[in-house]
Design a protein around this motif. Sequence first.
Motif, PDB file in Angstrom:
ATOM      1  N   LEU A 217       0.914  -1.170   0.070  1.00 42.78           N
ATOM      2  CA  LEU A 217      -0.036  -0.011  -0.001  1.00 42.78           C
ATOM      3  C   LEU A 217       0.967   1.169  -0.079  1.00 42.78           C
ATOM      4  CD1 LEU A 217      -2.857  -1.119   2.593  1.00 42.78           C
ATOM      5  CD2 LEU A 217      -2.944  -1.323   0.083  1.00 42.78           C
ATOM      6  N   ALA A 218       1.950   1.118   0.936  1.00 43.20           N
ATOM      7  CA  ALA A 218       2.808   2.540   0.827  1.00 43.20           C
ATOM      8  C   ALA A 218       3.603   2.781  -0.337  1.00 43.20           C
ATOM      9  CB  ALA A 218       3.888   2.173   1.765  1.00 43.20           C
ATOM     10  N   LEU A 219       3.919   1.417  -1.137  1.00 45.43           N
ATOM     11  CA  LEU A 219       4.448   1.632  -2.560  1.00 45.43           C
ATOM     12  C   LEU A 219       3.570   2.421  -3.219  1.00 45.43           C
ATOM     13  CD1 LEU A 219       7.052   0.878  -4.337  1.00 45.43           C
ATOM     14  CD2 LEU A 219       5.904  -1.182  -4.860  1.00 45.43           C
ATOM     15  N   GLU A 220       2.347   2.102  -3.476  1.00 44.23           N
ATOM     16  CA  GLU A 220       1.314   2.624  -4.551  1.00 44.23           C
ATOM     17  C   GLU A 220       1.131   4.032  -4.112  1.00 44.23           C
ATOM     18  OE1 GLU A 220      -1.268   2.964  -7.617  1.00 44.23           O
ATOM     19  OE2 GLU A 220       0.335   1.350  -6.958  1.00 44.23           O
ATOM     20  N   ALA A 221       0.941   4.310  -2.584  1.00 45.30           N
ATOM     21  CA  ALA A 221       0.878   5.688  -2.182  1.00 45.30           C
ATOM     22  C   ALA A 221       2.094   6.529  -2.534  1.00 45.30           C
ATOM     23  CB  ALA A 221       0.686   5.917  -0.749  1.00 45.30           C
ATOM     24  N   THR A 222       3.384   5.791  -2.418  1.00 42.61           N
ATOM     25  CA  THR A 222       4.432   6.780  -2.873  1.00 42.61           C
ATOM     26  C   THR A 222       4.695   6.742  -4.454  1.00 42.61           C
ATOM     27  OG1 THR A 222       5.807   5.752  -1.128  1.00 42.61           O
ATOM     28  CG2 THR A 222       7.293   6.432  -2.698  1.00 42.61           C
ATOM     29  N   ARG A 223       4.194   5.917  -5.097  1.00 43.19           N
ATOM     30  CA  ARG A 223       4.275   6.036  -6.550  1.00 43.19           C
ATOM     31  C   ARG A 223       3.273   7.059  -7.005  1.00 43.19           C
ATOM     32  NH1 ARG A 223       1.269   5.628 -10.683  1.00 43.19           N
ATOM     33  NH2 ARG A 223      -0.602   4.904  -9.415  1.00 43.19           N
TER      34      ARG A 223
ATOM     35  N   ALA B  11      12.392   6.921   1.839  1.00 40.63           N
ATOM     36  CA  ALA B  11      11.445   6.438   2.593  1.00 40.63           C
ATOM     37  C   ALA B  11      10.864   5.004   2.104  1.00 40.63           C
ATOM     38  CB  ALA B  11      10.169   7.288   2.868  1.00 40.63           C
ATOM     39  N   GLY B  12      11.043   4.827   0.704  1.00 39.08           N
ATOM     40  CA  GLY B  12      10.506   3.597   0.109  1.00 39.08           C
ATOM     41  C   GLY B  12      11.668   2.534  -0.018  1.00 39.08           C
ATOM     42  N   ARG B  13      12.863   2.751   0.643  1.00 46.06           N
ATOM     43  CA  ARG B  13      13.705   1.877   0.712  1.00 46.06           C
ATOM     44  C   ARG B  13      14.770   1.874  -0.585  1.00 46.06           C
ATOM     45  NH1 ARG B  13      11.436  -3.107   4.083  1.00 46.06           N
ATOM     46  NH2 ARG B  13      10.460  -2.030   5.654  1.00 46.06           N
ATOM     47  N   TYR B  14      14.857   3.004  -1.450  1.00 41.55           N
ATOM     48  CA  TYR B  14      15.586   3.085  -2.419  1.00 41.55           C
ATOM     49  C   TYR B  14      16.933   3.347  -2.125  1.00 41.55           C
ATOM     50  CZ  TYR B  14      11.345   2.489  -5.342  1.00 41.55           C
ATOM     51  OH  TYR B  14       9.893   2.149  -5.796  1.00 41.55           O
TER      52      TYR B  14
ATOM     53  N   ALA C 116      12.147   6.499 -15.567  1.00 42.74           N
ATOM     54  CA  ALA C 116      13.152   5.817 -14.644  1.00 42.74           C
ATOM     55  C   ALA C 116      12.271   5.475 -13.269  1.00 42.74           C
ATOM     56  CB  ALA C 116      14.333   6.447 -14.608  1.00 42.74           C
ATOM     57  N   LEU C 117      11.470   6.521 -13.089  1.00 47.91           N
ATOM     58  CA  LEU C 117      10.703   6.352 -11.655  1.00 47.91           C
ATOM     59  C   LEU C 117       9.808   5.149 -11.833  1.00 47.91           C
ATOM     60  CD1 LEU C 117       9.716   7.362  -9.054  1.00 47.91           C
ATOM     61  CD2 LEU C 117       8.073   8.893 -10.515  1.00 47.91           C
ATOM     62  N   ARG C 118       9.019   4.974 -12.963  1.00 51.15           N
ATOM     63  CA  ARG C 118       8.269   4.060 -13.024  1.00 51.15           C
ATOM     64  C   ARG C 118       8.958   2.563 -13.254  1.00 51.15           C
ATOM     65  NH1 ARG C 118       5.805   7.366 -17.056  1.00 51.15           N
ATOM     66  NH2 ARG C 118       3.781   8.251 -16.115  1.00 51.15           N
ATOM     67  N   GLU C 119      10.183   2.396 -13.714  1.00 49.31           N
ATOM     68  CA  GLU C 119      11.072   1.184 -13.569  1.00 49.31           C
ATOM     69  C   GLU C 119      11.374   1.046 -12.395  1.00 49.31           C
ATOM     70  OE1 GLU C 119      14.350   1.768 -16.124  1.00 49.31           O
ATOM     71  OE2 GLU C 119      13.193   1.823 -17.952  1.00 49.31           O
TER      72      GLU C 119
ATOM     73  N   ALA D 170       8.615  -0.374 -10.306  1.00 52.00           N
ATOM     74  CA  ALA D 170       8.318  -1.756 -10.654  1.00 52.00           C
ATOM     75  C   ALA D 170       9.506  -2.768  -9.982  1.00 52.00           C
ATOM     76  CB  ALA D 170       8.404  -1.764 -12.195  1.00 52.00           C
ATOM     77  N   ARG D 171      10.762  -2.407  -9.979  1.00 51.10           N
ATOM     78  CA  ARG D 171      11.679  -3.241  -9.530  1.00 51.10           C
ATOM     79  C   ARG D 171      11.279  -3.457  -7.739  1.00 51.10           C
ATOM     80  NH1 ARG D 171      15.396  -0.116 -12.389  1.00 51.10           N
ATOM     81  NH2 ARG D 171      15.745   1.195 -10.590  1.00 51.10           N
ATOM     82  N   ARG D 172      10.830  -2.353  -7.203  1.00 54.89           N
ATOM     83  CA  ARG D 172      10.348  -2.483  -5.897  1.00 54.89           C
ATOM     84  C   ARG D 172       9.229  -3.429  -5.689  1.00 54.89           C
ATOM     85  NH1 ARG D 172      11.670  -3.519  -0.711  1.00 54.89           N
ATOM     86  NH2 ARG D 172      10.053  -2.654   0.653  1.00 54.89           N
ATOM     87  N   ARG D 173       8.344  -3.486  -6.735  1.00 55.64           N
ATOM     88  CA  ARG D 173       7.051  -4.284  -6.489  1.00 55.64           C
ATOM     89  C   ARG D 173       7.584  -5.593  -6.920  1.00 55.64           C
ATOM     90  NH1 ARG D 173       4.419  -1.869 -10.339  1.00 55.64           N
ATOM     91  NH2 ARG D 173       3.510  -0.437  -9.114  1.00 55.64           N
ATOM     92  N   ASP D 174       8.442  -5.792  -7.722  1.00 55.81           N
ATOM     93  CA  ASP D 174       9.122  -7.322  -7.910  1.00 55.81           C
ATOM     94  C   ASP D 174       9.588  -7.827  -6.878  1.00 55.81           C
ATOM     95  OD1 ASP D 174       8.209  -7.088 -10.535  1.00 55.81           O
ATOM     96  OD2 ASP D 174      10.145  -6.874 -11.279  1.00 55.81           O
ATOM     97  N   ALA D 175      10.541  -6.995  -5.725  1.00 57.33           N
ATOM     98  CA  ALA D 175      11.058  -7.458  -4.562  1.00 57.33           C
ATOM     99  C   ALA D 175      10.178  -7.821  -3.838  1.00 57.33           C
ATOM    100  CB  ALA D 175      12.137  -6.109  -4.128  1.00 57.33           C
TER     101      ALA D 175
END
Length: 253
Positions: free
Chosen positions: A103-109, A184-187, A207-210, A213-218
Amino acid sequence: MRNEEAAAERLRPIDLARIAGVSAQQIRNYADSGVLPPAPRTPAGYRRFGAAHRHALLTYRALARGYGWPAAREIMQAVHAGDVPAALALVDAAHAGLHEQRLALEATREALEAVAGSEPEPAPSSRSVLRIGEAAARLGVRTSALRVWEAAGLITPRRDPVTGYRGFGPADVRDAQMISMLRAGRYPLAQIRPILDDLRRAGSTGALREAVARRRDALNGQARAMLEGAGLLHGYLAEEAPGPAPAAGGADA
């Protein structure tokens, strides 16, 4: 039949160590900490390990891959203390935490897309330039974080030619806001640079979307590892049903 097979198998600490790729001392540490079930001892004081201990070891290692070492240790300790409900609560909490990360990843995106799409003011006047303390306060970060990001080349605030003080214009504040959200999103910083470069060079958020996507894959990979660990835990509880561990002591082979 299962119990008879388990009773027939005799394993030394070094045998379990080879299975897990750890030292024999680490196996003893696992036994002392409750990660492994209670082990009977010989008259000479040596532990007798068997199939149940091998099963517990493999379960623990699988849990660690998905839930992390601290959580895996707490889960196995709870099981061997006879508190299966506590172990299951730890599993539930970890899955809930993973869901919160999604949920946090989607909000961050969404927030990053909005920040990236905003246009900083061109040629800011002196009144719109913030000192480092003011910029940090606006962003809710430490001044030390801004200095680290500057040293990494992610932001380049202007320097007053007389005082040498940093001046953060609207573009600098926007970039710092994106960095703060990504951190905050651990990048890691190395993944943030191409995002900012892409945005500055072409106004692109590719690049942001990529990165998202990498974080989502993780997260998906972690979910799969958690499923594997939970499956082994289910089998361990069903087949071994260990009881509380006795007090540690004595020698080992």
